[in-house]
Design a protein around this motif. Sequence first.
Motif, PDB file in Angstrom:
ATOM      1  N   ALA A 140       1.245  -1.176  -0.073  1.00 17.06           N
ATOM      2  CA  ALA A 140       0.619   0.038   0.099  1.00 17.06           C
ATOM      3  C   ALA A 140       0.857   1.357  -0.334  1.00 17.06           C
ATOM      4  O   ALA A 140       0.342   2.144  -1.004  1.00 17.06           O
ATOM      5  CB  ALA A 140      -1.318  -0.279   0.789  1.00 17.06           C
ATOM      6  N   ALA A 141       1.834   1.781   0.749  1.00 14.42           N
ATOM      7  CA  ALA A 141       2.941   2.621   0.742  1.00 14.42           C
ATOM      8  C   ALA A 141       3.840   2.427  -0.727  1.00 14.42           C
ATOM      9  O   ALA A 141       3.539   3.606  -1.289  1.00 14.42           O
ATOM     10  CB  ALA A 141       4.034   2.786   2.082  1.00 14.42           C
ATOM     11  N   LYS A 142       4.129   1.112  -1.299  1.00 12.55           N
ATOM     12  CA  LYS A 142       4.259   1.430  -3.162  1.00 12.55           C
ATOM     13  C   LYS A 142       3.149   2.699  -3.436  1.00 12.55           C
ATOM     14  O   LYS A 142       3.834   2.990  -4.515  1.00 12.55           O
ATOM     15  CB  LYS A 142       5.002   0.143  -3.008  1.00 12.55           C
ATOM     16  CG  LYS A 142       6.165  -0.510  -2.287  1.00 12.55           C
ATOM     17  CD  LYS A 142       6.800  -1.019  -3.420  1.00 12.55           C
ATOM     18  CE  LYS A 142       8.249  -2.078  -2.199  1.00 12.55           C
ATOM     19  NZ  LYS A 142       8.295  -3.686  -3.267  1.00 12.55           N
ATOM     20  N   ALA A 143       2.376   1.276  -3.422  1.00 12.66           N
ATOM     21  CA  ALA A 143       1.290   1.934  -4.537  1.00 12.66           C
ATOM     22  C   ALA A 143       1.063   3.153  -4.096  1.00 12.66           C
ATOM     23  O   ALA A 143       0.810   4.970  -5.037  1.00 12.66           O
ATOM     24  CB  ALA A 143      -0.027   1.508  -4.169  1.00 12.66           C
ATOM     25  N   PHE A 150       0.380   8.981 -11.328  1.00 10.07           N
ATOM     26  CA  PHE A 150      -1.593   8.708 -12.498  1.00 10.07           C
ATOM     27  C   PHE A 150      -2.916  10.066 -11.744  1.00 10.07           C
ATOM     28  O   PHE A 150      -3.067  10.708 -12.391  1.00 10.07           O
ATOM     29  CB  PHE A 150      -2.241   8.062 -11.753  1.00 10.07           C
ATOM     30  CG  PHE A 150      -1.613   6.632 -11.553  1.00 10.07           C
ATOM     31  CD1 PHE A 150      -1.511   5.873 -12.926  1.00 10.07           C
ATOM     32  CD2 PHE A 150      -0.261   6.091 -10.695  1.00 10.07           C
ATOM     33  CE1 PHE A 150      -0.890   4.940 -13.468  1.00 10.07           C
ATOM     34  CE2 PHE A 150       0.182   4.816 -10.929  1.00 10.07           C
ATOM     35  CZ  PHE A 150      -0.265   4.766 -11.880  1.00 10.07           C
ATOM     36  N   SER A 151      -1.907  11.432 -11.521  1.00  8.89           N
ATOM     37  CA  SER A 151      -3.078  12.777 -11.692  1.00  8.89           C
ATOM     38  C   SER A 151      -2.435  13.278 -12.870  1.00  8.89           C
ATOM     39  O   SER A 151      -1.653  13.398 -12.880  1.00  8.89           O
ATOM     40  CB  SER A 151      -2.117  13.572 -10.093  1.00  8.89           C
ATOM     41  OG  SER A 151      -1.831  12.924  -8.733  1.00  8.89           O
TER      42      SER A 151
END
Length: 151
Positions: A140-143, A150-151
């Motif tokens: 989750a931290a890597k994601a 992706f912004s």
Amino acid sequence: MALNDDIRLLSQLPLFNGMSEDQLRLIAFGADRRTISQGQMLFREGSPAESAYVVLSGTVELSRTGRDGQPEVHANVGEGTLLSELALVTLVERKFTAIAKEDAGVIRITRSLFHRLIEEYPEAAFLIEARIRDNIAALAAKAAAELHRFS
């Protein structure tokens, strides 16, 4: 490889690190030892995974089918590699095809043997649960660190 050598190797794997010698002995004694000849397939991509494998010796090539339908080599792994770890917990499909690049020794750990470990040693289940939780948190931290892409 002697039982004590298998226990020592298992103790070095992240999944089993920190388990007692008795817990590791149960796994090492109950696992199937196999020799895979050069060029022999250990498992095929997409097949049901009902066990994990630990590479004891030799080299195993992991490949998957590419977009063009041809196999693409993902990695060559050797001694001390745990393959299909998730298969110990739940039914999954193999993500890769594994073929021995040279004669290789492996041990096969079945899901039922792993469940026996958890039944006989509930503290092992807590250790494994903590490892899975830590792995999910790291993922989750890597994601989250990649969200800016992706912004």
